[in-house]
Write a protein that holds these residues in place. Structure first.
Motif, mmCIF file in Angstrom:
data_model
loop_
_atom_site.group_PDB
_atom_site.id
_atom_site.type_symbol
_atom_site.label_atom_id
_atom_site.label_comp_id
_atom_site.label_asym_id
_atom_site.label_seq_id
_atom_site.Cartn_x
_atom_site.Cartn_y
_atom_site.Cartn_z
ATOM 1 N N PHE A 137 0.724 -1.166 -0.047
ATOM 2 C CA PHE A 137 -0.027 -0.010 0.006
ATOM 3 C C PHE A 137 0.793 1.204 -0.027
ATOM 4 O O PHE A 137 0.615 2.188 -0.825
ATOM 5 N N PHE A 138 1.897 1.279 0.746
ATOM 6 C CA PHE A 138 2.755 2.403 0.839
ATOM 7 C C PHE A 138 3.502 2.778 -0.422
ATOM 8 O O PHE A 138 3.351 3.760 -0.916
ATOM 9 N N ARG A 139 4.128 1.692 -1.075
ATOM 10 C CA ARG A 139 4.831 1.983 -2.262
ATOM 11 C C ARG A 139 3.812 2.165 -3.577
ATOM 12 O O ARG A 139 4.382 2.984 -4.225
ATOM 13 N N ARG A 140 2.794 1.561 -3.505
ATOM 14 C CA ARG A 140 1.746 1.926 -4.452
ATOM 15 C C ARG A 140 1.291 3.238 -4.348
ATOM 16 O O ARG A 140 0.686 4.021 -5.575
ATOM 17 N N THR A 141 1.156 3.771 -3.210
ATOM 18 C CA THR A 141 0.486 5.140 -3.045
ATOM 19 C C THR A 141 1.310 6.342 -3.138
ATOM 20 O O THR A 141 1.005 7.409 -3.437
ATOM 21 N N MET A 142 2.348 6.287 -2.246
ATOM 22 C CA MET A 142 3.337 7.304 -1.969
ATOM 23 C C MET A 142 4.532 7.476 -2.718
ATOM 24 O O MET A 142 5.041 8.572 -2.835
ATOM 25 N N ILE A 143 4.920 6.400 -3.683
ATOM 26 C CA ILE A 143 6.167 6.617 -4.334
ATOM 27 C C ILE A 143 5.658 7.069 -6.007
ATOM 28 O O ILE A 143 4.806 6.348 -6.389
ATOM 29 N N ARG A 144 6.240 8.009 -6.586
ATOM 30 C CA ARG A 144 5.914 8.751 -7.536
ATOM 31 C C ARG A 144 5.672 7.821 -8.804
ATOM 32 O O ARG A 144 4.737 7.661 -9.325
ATOM 33 N N ALA A 145 6.580 6.811 -8.799
ATOM 34 C CA ALA A 145 6.590 6.005 -10.106
ATOM 35 C C ALA A 145 5.666 4.964 -10.058
ATOM 36 O O ALA A 145 5.170 4.255 -11.126
ATOM 37 N N ASN A 146 5.127 4.531 -8.942
ATOM 38 C CA ASN A 146 4.095 3.788 -8.726
ATOM 39 C C ASN A 146 2.450 4.312 -8.636
ATOM 40 O O ASN A 146 1.479 3.656 -8.959
ATOM 41 N N ALA A 147 2.393 5.547 -8.554
ATOM 42 C CA ALA A 147 1.121 6.154 -8.136
ATOM 43 C C ALA A 147 0.554 6.556 -9.590
ATOM 44 O O ALA A 147 1.209 7.537 -10.439
ATOM 45 N N LYS A 148 -0.608 6.002 -10.116
ATOM 46 C CA LYS A 148 -1.032 6.332 -11.486
ATOM 47 C C LYS A 148 -2.271 6.966 -11.545
ATOM 48 O O LYS A 148 -3.175 6.837 -10.615
ATOM 49 N N SER A 149 -2.507 7.825 -12.577
ATOM 50 C CA SER A 149 -3.461 9.025 -12.440
ATOM 51 C C SER A 149 -4.763 8.100 -12.955
ATOM 52 O O SER A 149 -5.925 8.463 -12.354
ATOM 53 N N GLU A 150 -4.509 7.120 -13.788
ATOM 54 C CA GLU A 150 -5.745 6.236 -14.281
ATOM 55 C C GLU A 150 -6.200 5.440 -13.164
ATOM 56 O O GLU A 150 -7.579 5.581 -12.915
ATOM 57 N N ARG A 151 -5.620 5.024 -12.039
ATOM 58 C CA ARG A 151 -6.117 4.494 -10.920
ATOM 59 C C ARG A 151 -6.864 5.437 -10.015
ATOM 60 O O ARG A 151 -7.679 5.045 -9.442
ATOM 61 N N THR A 152 -6.255 6.561 -9.766
ATOM 62 C CA THR A 152 -6.679 7.591 -9.133
ATOM 63 C C THR A 152 -8.135 7.938 -9.615
ATOM 64 O O THR A 152 -9.017 7.865 -8.881
ATOM 65 N N ILE A 153 -8.333 7.987 -10.873
ATOM 66 C CA ILE A 153 -9.701 8.563 -11.370
ATOM 67 C C ILE A 153 -10.583 7.381 -11.283
ATOM 68 O O ILE A 153 -11.698 7.712 -10.893
ATOM 69 N N ASN A 154 -10.165 6.365 -11.474
ATOM 70 C CA ASN A 154 -11.143 5.097 -11.175
ATOM 71 C C ASN A 154 -11.539 5.007 -9.768
ATOM 72 O O ASN A 154 -12.939 4.762 -9.394
ATOM 73 N N MET A 155 -10.788 5.231 -8.854
ATOM 74 C CA MET A 155 -11.127 5.166 -7.464
ATOM 75 C C MET A 155 -11.933 6.179 -6.903
ATOM 76 O O MET A 155 -12.873 6.041 -6.108
ATOM 77 N N ALA A 156 -11.770 7.424 -7.430
ATOM 78 C CA ALA A 156 -12.492 8.246 -7.077
ATOM 79 C C ALA A 156 -13.960 8.428 -7.683
ATOM 80 O O ALA A 156 -14.751 9.095 -7.025
ATOM 81 N N GLY A 157 -14.045 7.963 -8.628
ATOM 82 C CA GLY A 157 -15.774 7.514 -9.276
ATOM 83 C C GLY A 157 -16.168 8.589 -10.144
ATOM 84 O O GLY A 157 -17.214 8.684 -10.249
ATOM 85 N N THR A 158 -15.509 9.758 -10.352
ATOM 86 C CA THR A 158 -16.207 10.813 -10.862
ATOM 87 C C THR A 158 -16.234 10.501 -12.502
ATOM 88 O O THR A 158 -15.011 10.079 -13.100
#
Length: 317
Positions: A25-46
Motif C-alpha cells: 500500500f505504501f509503495r503503490r500510493t506514496m512513491i511517484r513511479a507507482n502512483a498512477k492517475s488512471e487508478r486515482t480517477i477510477n477510485m474517485a469515481g467521477t
C-alpha cells in the motif's frame, strides 16, 4: 507445546502478511513511479467523460495565453516547477495547487481561465513528485505546505509587497493550502479556496481502505505510517488540516461535493467547524470528487467572487 508453536506460527504469519500488505500500500500510493492517475480517477469515481470537451477547450485557450515556466528550490533541495501567467499584469494572483497524481495545467484548465478572466495573474504549481517538479515521495500536504509557503514568498519577491495572493487547492492541493494556513504566511495572502480537501493523509487512506478494500485501518495504517516516517520523512498523521485551520486567520471558502466518496463530504464539515477565520461553505449537491466546479459552475463562481469582493479591495491591482 505443539499448540503454542502452532499459534505462534499463525501470529507470525499474520504479522508478516499485514506488513507485506502495508508495504504494498505504501509503495503503490506514496512513491511517484507507482502512483498512477488512471487508478486515482477510477477510485474517485467521477465521470469526467461528460466534461472532456469543455476541459479541452479551456486548456487550449489557457495554453495560448502568455506564460512561462518558473522554478524554486524546496527546503530539502528539490527543484519545483510552476507555470506562470501574467494575465493583465495586475497585483492580484491566484496560486493554485492540484490533486493527487495530477499537475497544475491539468487540474486548472477551467478554473485557470476563470481566474485570468477575473483580472488575476495565475501561478499553477506542480507539487513535489508531480509534473515537472522533482521528488520521489508524494507529500500529501504534510511536506507540500512548506513548498506552498516558498511559492508565496517567491510571488512576493517577484510581484512586490503590494501583491495580493489567493490560495486555491483541489483535493490534495486543497489539503496543502489548508495545512499551510497554520504556518506563518506572508501578509499578502488574503484568501483561501479549498475544494474537496481531506483532513489528513492518515484519515483519507483509512477511508479508502474501508470503502474500496473493506479493510480496517489498524494495523495497516500504523505500519504504513512508520514506513512513511522512515522513507519519506514524515508521518501520515503528522499534519491534520483540522488543527491547522484552527490557527488560521485567513478568510476561507470551503467547497465539497455531496456525493464525494473518495474524500468523504463529512471532512469538509470537520474543517469548516474547526476554522476560526472568516469562512463560508458551499456543498454542491450531487457532485462527486473534484466535480463541484463542473457540476454547478454558477454557484462555484458566485461563491469565489463573493470571497474576492470581501477580501480584495478595489484599487489593489
Amino acid at each position: 507445546m505443539k499448540l503454542t508453536k502452532y499459534l505462534l506460527g499463525l501470529a507470525a504469519a499474520g504479522a508478516a502478511a499485514e506488513y507485506g500488505l502495508a508495504y504494498y500500500f505504501f509503495r503503490r500510493t506514496m512513491i511517484r513511479a507507482n502512483a498512477k492517475s488512471e487508478r486515482t480517477i477510477n477510485m474517485a469515481g467521477t465521470d469526467w467523460n461528460q466534461y472532456i470537451p469543455r476541459i479541452r477547450a479551456c486548456k487550449e485557450w489557457l495554453e495560448q495565453q502568455l506564460h512561462e515556466d518558473v522554478y524554486i528550490t524546496s527546503r530539502d533541495g528539490l527543484k519545483l516547477h510552476a507555470t506562470y501567467f501574467p494575465g493583465n499584469g495586475g497585483r492580484r494572483i491566484a496560486l493554485c495547487f492540484h490533486g493527487y497524481t495530477s499537475d497544475g495545467m491539468s487540474d486548472y484548465a477551467s478554473l485557470g481561465k476563470f481566474y485570468l478572466e477575473q483580472g488575476f495573474q495565475l501561478l499553477l504549481v506542480d507539487e513535489r513528485a508531480h509534473g515537472k517538479s522533482e521528488g520521489t515521495y508524494i507529500g500529501f500536504g504534510c511536506l507540500d505546505r512548506y513548498d506552498a509557503k516558498s511559492w508565496m514568498e517567491y510571488l512576493v519577491n517577484r510581484l512586490g509587497q503590494n501583491c495580493q495572493i489567493l490560495l486555491q487547492g483541489i483535493s490534495m492541493g486543497a489539503a496543502t493550502v489548508l495545512m499551510s494556513t497554520g504556518l506563518d504566511l506572508p501578509a499578502q495572502v488574503k484568501a483561501v479556496v479549498s475544494d474537496c480537501a481531506f483532513t489528513s493523509a492518515y484519515c483519507v487512506f483509512s477511508s479508502v481502505l474501508k470503502r474500496t478494500y473493506h479493510l480496517p485501518s489498524f494495523p495497516l495504517m500504523n505500519i504504513a505510517d512508520q514506513m512513511a516516517k522512515k522513507e519519506a520523512g514524515y508521518g501520515l498523521n503528522e499534519c491534520n488540516g483540522v488543527n491547522e485551520v484552527a490557527k488560521s486567520r485567513i478568510p476561507t471558502l470551503f467547497i465539497h461535493g455531496s456525493r464525494d466518496t473518495f474524500v468523504p463530504c463529512s471532512m469538509v464539515y470537520e474543517l469548516y467547524d474547526a476554522c476560526q477565520a472568516p469562512k463560508d461553505l458551499l456543498v454542491v449537491q450531487g457532485a462527486s470528487h473534484a466535480e463541484s466546479y463542473y457540476k454547478d459552475t454558477e454557484s462555484y463562481e458566485k461563491a469565489v467572487k463573493k470571497l474576492i469582493s470581501q477580501t480584495f479591495q478595489e484599487g489593489e491591482f
